[in-house]
Design an enzyme around this catalytic site. Structure first.
Site, PDB file in Angstrom:
ATOM      1  N   HIS A 124     -31.984  10.446  -1.448  1.00 38.31           N
ATOM      2  CA  HIS A 124     -32.619  10.197   0.053  1.00 38.31           C
ATOM      3  C   HIS A 124     -30.762  10.834   0.341  1.00 38.31           C
ATOM      4  O   HIS A 124     -30.162  11.133   1.700  1.00 38.31           O
ATOM      5  CB  HIS A 124     -32.117   8.743   0.757  1.00 38.31           C
ATOM      6  CG  HIS A 124     -32.561   7.959  -0.412  1.00 38.31           C
ATOM      7  ND1 HIS A 124     -34.669   8.468   0.133  1.00 38.31           N
ATOM      8  CD2 HIS A 124     -32.960   6.768  -1.130  1.00 38.31           C
ATOM      9  CE1 HIS A 124     -34.289   7.168  -0.600  1.00 38.31           C
ATOM     10  NE2 HIS A 124     -34.022   6.711  -1.572  1.00 38.31           N
ATOM     11  N   PRO A 160     -30.508   8.113 -10.661  1.00 34.55           N
ATOM     12  CA  PRO A 160     -29.912   6.990 -11.292  1.00 34.55           C
ATOM     13  C   PRO A 160     -30.593   5.677 -11.736  1.00 34.55           C
ATOM     14  O   PRO A 160     -31.367   5.122  -9.865  1.00 34.55           O
ATOM     15  CB  PRO A 160     -28.587   7.262 -10.431  1.00 34.55           C
ATOM     16  CG  PRO A 160     -29.152   8.030  -9.397  1.00 34.55           C
ATOM     17  CD  PRO A 160     -29.336   8.629  -9.890  1.00 34.55           C
ATOM     18  N   ASN A 161     -30.036   5.015 -12.223  1.00 36.09           N
ATOM     19  CA  ASN A 161     -30.569   3.405 -12.444  1.00 36.09           C
ATOM     20  C   ASN A 161     -31.395   3.051 -12.887  1.00 36.09           C
ATOM     21  O   ASN A 161     -32.055   1.775 -13.050  1.00 36.09           O
ATOM     22  CB  ASN A 161     -29.886   2.573 -11.063  1.00 36.09           C
ATOM     23  CG  ASN A 161     -28.640   2.707 -10.721  1.00 36.09           C
ATOM     24  OD1 ASN A 161     -27.374   2.071 -11.787  1.00 36.09           O
ATOM     25  ND2 ASN A 161     -28.817   2.828  -9.195  1.00 36.09           N
ATOM     26  N   ASN A 203     -38.588  11.854 -10.145  1.00 39.70           N
ATOM     27  CA  ASN A 203     -38.129  10.343  -9.537  1.00 39.70           C
ATOM     28  C   ASN A 203     -36.860  10.672  -9.162  1.00 39.70           C
ATOM     29  O   ASN A 203     -35.524   9.765 -10.236  1.00 39.70           O
ATOM     30  CB  ASN A 203     -38.565   9.246  -9.639  1.00 39.70           C
ATOM     31  CG  ASN A 203     -38.504   8.170  -9.227  1.00 39.70           C
ATOM     32  OD1 ASN A 203     -36.837   7.628  -8.568  1.00 39.70           O
ATOM     33  ND2 ASN A 203     -38.516   6.826  -9.828  1.00 39.70           N
ATOM     34  N   HIS A 210     -41.973   7.943  -6.661  1.00 41.88           N
ATOM     35  CA  HIS A 210     -41.211   6.723  -6.207  1.00 41.88           C
ATOM     36  C   HIS A 210     -41.462   5.021  -6.791  1.00 41.88           C
ATOM     37  O   HIS A 210     -42.650   5.049  -6.776  1.00 41.88           O
ATOM     38  CB  HIS A 210     -40.486   6.134  -4.883  1.00 41.88           C
ATOM     39  CG  HIS A 210     -39.115   7.503  -4.752  1.00 41.88           C
ATOM     40  ND1 HIS A 210     -38.672   7.767  -4.860  1.00 41.88           N
ATOM     41  CD2 HIS A 210     -40.167   8.486  -3.714  1.00 41.88           C
ATOM     42  CE1 HIS A 210     -37.849   8.544  -4.399  1.00 41.88           C
ATOM     43  NE2 HIS A 210     -38.869   9.534  -3.576  1.00 41.88           N
ATOM     44  N   ILE A 211     -41.293   5.001  -7.787  1.00 43.97           N
ATOM     45  CA  ILE A 211     -42.137   3.672  -8.050  1.00 43.97           C
ATOM     46  C   ILE A 211     -42.833   2.665  -6.644  1.00 43.97           C
ATOM     47  O   ILE A 211     -43.306   2.178  -7.128  1.00 43.97           O
ATOM     48  CB  ILE A 211     -41.307   2.998  -9.515  1.00 43.97           C
ATOM     49  CG1 ILE A 211     -40.873   4.084 -10.269  1.00 43.97           C
ATOM     50  CG2 ILE A 211     -41.444   1.616  -9.233  1.00 43.97           C
ATOM     51  CD1 ILE A 211     -39.665   3.238 -11.084  1.00 43.97           C
ATOM     52  N   SER A 212     -41.385   2.004  -6.261  1.00 45.57           N
ATOM     53  CA  SER A 212     -41.264   0.967  -5.000  1.00 45.57           C
ATOM     54  C   SER A 212     -42.087   1.621  -3.889  1.00 45.57           C
ATOM     55  O   SER A 212     -41.765   3.446  -3.608  1.00 45.57           O
ATOM     56  CB  SER A 212     -40.246   0.600  -4.828  1.00 45.57           C
ATOM     57  OG  SER A 212     -39.094   1.840  -4.541  1.00 45.57           O
ATOM     58  N   ARG A 224     -39.110   0.512   2.944  1.00 40.08           N
ATOM     59  CA  ARG A 224     -38.110  -0.242   2.413  1.00 40.08           C
ATOM     60  C   ARG A 224     -37.013   0.362   4.456  1.00 40.08           C
ATOM     61  O   ARG A 224     -37.142   0.490   5.163  1.00 40.08           O
ATOM     62  CB  ARG A 224     -37.796   0.476   1.389  1.00 40.08           C
ATOM     63  CG  ARG A 224     -38.517  -0.633   0.436  1.00 40.08           C
ATOM     64  CD  ARG A 224     -38.293   0.027  -0.953  1.00 40.08           C
ATOM     65  NE  ARG A 224     -36.729  -0.483  -1.508  1.00 40.08           N
ATOM     66  CZ  ARG A 224     -36.362  -0.580  -2.277  1.00 40.08           C
ATOM     67  NH1 ARG A 224     -36.883   1.260  -2.890  1.00 40.08           N
ATOM     68  NH2 ARG A 224     -34.893  -0.653  -2.495  1.00 40.08           N
ATOM     69  N   TYR A 236     -38.889  -3.575  -8.688  1.00 39.03           N
ATOM     70  CA  TYR A 236     -38.887  -2.387  -9.118  1.00 39.03           C
ATOM     71  C   TYR A 236     -40.061  -3.164 -10.605  1.00 39.03           C
ATOM     72  O   TYR A 236     -40.495  -1.954 -12.130  1.00 39.03           O
ATOM     73  CB  TYR A 236     -38.270  -1.421  -9.744  1.00 39.03           C
ATOM     74  CG  TYR A 236     -37.211  -0.782  -8.865  1.00 39.03           C
ATOM     75  CD1 TYR A 236     -37.978   0.117  -8.447  1.00 39.03           C
ATOM     76  CD2 TYR A 236     -36.482  -1.160  -8.946  1.00 39.03           C
ATOM     77  CE1 TYR A 236     -36.696   0.657  -6.866  1.00 39.03           C
ATOM     78  CE2 TYR A 236     -35.550  -0.967  -7.435  1.00 39.03           C
ATOM     79  CZ  TYR A 236     -35.971  -0.159  -6.980  1.00 39.03           C
ATOM     80  OH  TYR A 236     -35.485   0.891  -6.004  1.00 39.03           O
ATOM     81  N   ALA A 280     -31.479   7.122  -5.738  1.00 41.70           N
ATOM     82  CA  ALA A 280     -30.881   7.180  -5.274  1.00 41.70           C
ATOM     83  C   ALA A 280     -30.747   8.237  -3.874  1.00 41.70           C
ATOM     84  O   ALA A 280     -30.483   8.275  -3.176  1.00 41.70           O
ATOM     85  CB  ALA A 280     -29.647   6.679  -5.155  1.00 41.70           C
ATOM     86  N   ARG A 324     -32.578  -4.804 -13.388  1.00 42.81           N
ATOM     87  CA  ARG A 324     -32.467  -3.862 -11.783  1.00 42.81           C
ATOM     88  C   ARG A 324     -34.140  -4.750 -10.839  1.00 42.81           C
ATOM     89  O   ARG A 324     -35.213  -3.933 -11.209  1.00 42.81           O
ATOM     90  CB  ARG A 324     -32.378  -2.732 -11.757  1.00 42.81           C
ATOM     91  CG  ARG A 324     -33.207  -1.570 -11.417  1.00 42.81           C
ATOM     92  CD  ARG A 324     -33.148  -0.272 -10.806  1.00 42.81           C
ATOM     93  NE  ARG A 324     -32.902   0.036  -9.661  1.00 42.81           N
ATOM     94  CZ  ARG A 324     -32.976   0.730  -9.257  1.00 42.81           C
ATOM     95  NH1 ARG A 324     -33.909   1.860  -9.585  1.00 42.81           N
ATOM     96  NH2 ARG A 324     -32.912   0.816  -8.075  1.00 42.81           N
ATOM     97  N   GLU A 371     -42.551  14.598  -6.444  1.00 46.86           N
ATOM     98  CA  GLU A 371     -41.584  13.687  -6.465  1.00 46.86           C
ATOM     99  C   GLU A 371     -42.132  11.942  -6.546  1.00 46.86           C
ATOM    100  O   GLU A 371     -43.455  11.404  -6.500  1.00 46.86           O
ATOM    101  CB  GLU A 371     -41.423  13.700  -4.668  1.00 46.86           C
ATOM    102  CG  GLU A 371     -40.640  12.036  -4.589  1.00 46.86           C
ATOM    103  CD  GLU A 371     -40.282  12.429  -3.027  1.00 46.86           C
ATOM    104  OE1 GLU A 371     -40.785  13.616  -2.172  1.00 46.86           O
ATOM    105  OE2 GLU A 371     -39.082  11.843  -2.318  1.00 46.86           O
TER     106      GLU A 371
HETATM  107  C1  DQA Z   1     -36.483   4.306  -6.180  1.00 49.10           C
HETATM  108  C2  DQA Z   1     -36.672   4.376  -4.582  1.00 49.10           C
HETATM  109  C3  DQA Z   1     -35.220   5.076  -4.002  1.00 49.10           C
HETATM  110  O1  DQA Z   1     -35.120   4.353  -3.248  1.00 49.10           O
HETATM  111  C4  DQA Z   1     -34.017   3.941  -4.856  1.00 49.10           C
HETATM  112  O2  DQA Z   1     -32.594   4.219  -5.263  1.00 49.10           O
HETATM  113  C5  DQA Z   1     -34.464   3.880  -5.952  1.00 49.10           C
HETATM  114  C6  DQA Z   1     -35.868   3.796  -6.975  1.00 49.10           C
HETATM  115  C7  DQA Z   1     -38.332   4.364  -6.649  1.00 49.10           C
HETATM  116  O3  DQA Z   1     -38.816   4.483  -8.141  1.00 49.10           O
HETATM  117  O4  DQA Z   1     -38.635   3.147  -6.227  1.00 49.10           O
HETATM  118  O5  DQA Z   1     -33.472   4.215  -6.812  1.00 49.10           O
HETATM  119  O6  DQA Z   1     -36.845   5.857  -6.057  1.00 49.10           O
END
Ligand code: DQA
Length: 145
Positions: free
Chosen positions: A79, A9-10, A73, A99-101, A106, A22, A76, A17, A97
């Site tokens: 978690h 999502p997102n 990826n 994650h961009i960030s 965090r 990101y 959210a 965003r 797995e």
């Molecule tokens: C994310 C990190 C997640 O915590 C967050 O909810 C995202 C993006 C990342 O790619 O850094 O939507 O997966």
């Protein structure tokens, strides 16, 4: 070799965003980068994004018998989702797995990853390059020699 790249999502909102976290590059640019990299590596890529947990589960299940590896990826859902973990375990494919960030730096609620238990590697905080690193791992370290 076929790799399924799944985004949660997102992530379709990349470029809009939270650019401080990101970056300002769009989801479309991410897809183009992944496709270009896979072309170079001689790998077939399918890229999928959904904002819906059940759709992500259906997509993971569709990889059974059709893909050789998964890059995910879960955003959210990383978690929160035992269901995504169970789906990844069910298909039993080599999975990375991404994650961009750097989630490790965090909020506390981002320190839990349910899916990690089904993943061979986690790439965090390398921006879009994390996806190509994940693909390289699946191609170079998982292709039967
Ligand atoms: C994310 C990190 C997640 O915590 C967050 O909810 C995202 C993006 C990342 O790619 O850094 O939507 O997966």
């Amino acid at each position: 070799m076929k790799i399924l790249v799944i985004n949660g999502p997102n992530l379709n909102m990349l470029g809009i965003r939270e650019p401080d976290i990101y970056g300002s590059d769009t989801y479309d640019k991410l897809c183009r980068m992944i496709n270009a990299h896979c072309d170079e590596m001689g790998v077939q890529a399918e890229i999928y994004q959904s904002n819906h947990e059940g759709d992500l589960i259906d997509k993971i299940q569709s990889a059974y018998g059709t893909a050789d590896g998964i890059v995910i990826n879960p955003a959210a859902y990383t978690h929160t989702s035992v269901a995504l973990l169970d789906a990844l375990k069910a298909v039993g494919l080599p999975t990375v797995e991404v994650h961009i960030s750097d989630v490790s730096a965090r909020e506390d609620f981002r320190q839990i990853s349910y899916v990690r238990a089904a993943c061979e590697r986690t790439v965090c905080g390398h921006g879009f390059a994390g996806y190509t690193e994940a693909i390289d791992y699946l191609v170079n370290e998982r292709t039967p020699k």
